[in-house]
Design a protein around this motif. Structure first.
Motif, short mmCIF file in Angstrom:
data_model
loop_
_atom_site.label_atom_id
_atom_site.label_comp_id
_atom_site.label_asym_id
_atom_site.label_seq_id
_atom_site.Cartn_x
_atom_site.Cartn_y
_atom_site.Cartn_z
N THR A 95 0.81 -1.23 0.00
CA THR A 95 0.00 0.00 0.00
C THR A 95 0.84 1.28 0.00
OG1 THR A 95 -0.16 -0.05 2.43
CG2 THR A 95 -1.91 -1.15 1.17
N ALA A 296 -4.96 1.59 0.83
CA ALA A 296 -5.22 1.21 -0.57
C ALA A 296 -6.55 1.77 -1.05
CB ALA A 296 -5.19 -0.31 -0.72
N ARG A 299 -6.11 5.54 -1.46
CA ARG A 299 -5.39 5.85 -2.70
C ARG A 299 -6.32 5.73 -3.91
NH1 ARG A 299 -0.05 6.60 -2.21
NH2 ARG A 299 1.12 5.66 -0.48
#
Length: 317
Positions: A95, A296, A299
């Motif tokens: 990540t 994650a 993002r």
């Protein structure tokens, strides 16, 4: 203390509504993008450096038989983090989290809170200052986690003292408690709540806390001064953070909760704090693992927010 920029969040929401998708169709991803916009104070938030901090400490309450593992495991796990062998290392690699393990005087456990305060106020202040100082100047997001044999017992009594309820409402299996160990955890939390009646954040941490819980609080306060968004991990990390609400009910406005832990008390904490977790994967490892995994999703939320074309840009009527 920095505050949320509602104008930046509104501009981010306006952008979301102009992207090539039905309004609201990305659900929570849109909310996360607006959250980041408000705290980064820009309609186009980004994630450059994501800093992960694992604070580690040892606890005198372990002498009461509340954990199946010896206190030496704390230091051994710190070395495992530093050599890249733990689950959190693998998740951070995937990540893009820059991870550091910060041992908090692990050779000197805190006091047994059934016999007296776990720490002095001066020790609390030092640990909070160390947590604050660990934040990097160039971080765009802070991921917090912890390690410490016995700290699920500490988390249970921090939550009970801060939010109310009996030991039975907060105590869970932790690292895998047998019936005898679970009974010990319930006993010491009940005894600690009877012995101590703290009223403030510092007093609560002094009565029950570990140095790692105090460091988490210090890091959260420093992040708020910087306007830096924070992702909290599971039960232990969230219980530590919740102590800050004794002084300021709005202390965690810049914080997200990475996941809903399988540890029973975490769901109660989540409800009390009214912060919706990003993930729910039946995890209860600690180490910041659920928080790092949630990066994650964050993002992806920002990639869609920044990279998607608007209807005008794509020429779609």
């Amino acid at each position: 203390m920095r505050s949320f920029d509602h104008e930046a969040a509104a501009a981010a929401r306006e952008r979301q509504n102009s992207l090539t998708k039905p309004p609201g169709s990305l659900g929570r991803l849109e909310e996360l993008a607006q959250f980041m916009a408000g705290w980064q104070r820009t309609p186009r938030p980004h994630l450059g450096r994501v800093q992960g901090l694992i604070f580690a400490g040892n606890h005198g309450i372990v002498a009461q038989g509340v954990n199946p593992f010896p206190a030496e495991v704390t230091g051994q796990m710190v070395e495992n983090f530093r050599s890249g062998g733990a689950a959190i290392n693998q998740i951070c690699h995937v990540t893009g989290v820059d991870l550091s393990a910060v041992p908090m005087d692990i050779d000197h456990p805190t006091g047994d809170f059934t016999q007296g305060p776990a720490m002095t106020l001066e020790e609390v202040d030092r640990a909070m200052a160390e947590g604050a100082a660990a934040i990097a100047d160039d971080a765009d997001l802070l991921v917090l986690g912890e390690m410490g044999i016995g700290n699920s017992t500490v988390a249970s009594i921090l939550a009970a003292s801060t939010l109310g309820g009996r030991a039975e409402d907060w105590v869970g299996p932790g690292t895998g408690a047998t019936d005898d160990i679970l009974a010990s955890k319930l006993r010491v939390v009940t005894e600690g709540l009877t012995l101590h009646s703290p009223a403030t954040t510092r007093e609560t941490l002094a009565a029950f806390g570990g140095r790692e819980q105090a460091a988490i609080c210090g890091a959260i306060l420093r992040a708020r001064e910087l306007g830096l968004p924070v992702i909290l991990d599971g039960f232990i990390c969230t219980a530590a953070a919740a102590v800050l609400t004794r002084d300021d009910p709005d202390a965690l406005a810049h914080c997200l909760i990475g996941h809903e832990s399988a540890e029973p008390g975490h769901r109660r904490l989540i409800a009390a704090l009214n912060i919706r977790p990003i993930l729910s994967l039946d995890m209860r490892l600690g180490e910041g693992s659920g928080a790092a995994l949630a990066v994650a999703v964050l993002r992806a939320a920002l990639a869609c927010h920044d990279g998607m074309a608007t209807f005008a840009e794509a020429g779609i009527a």
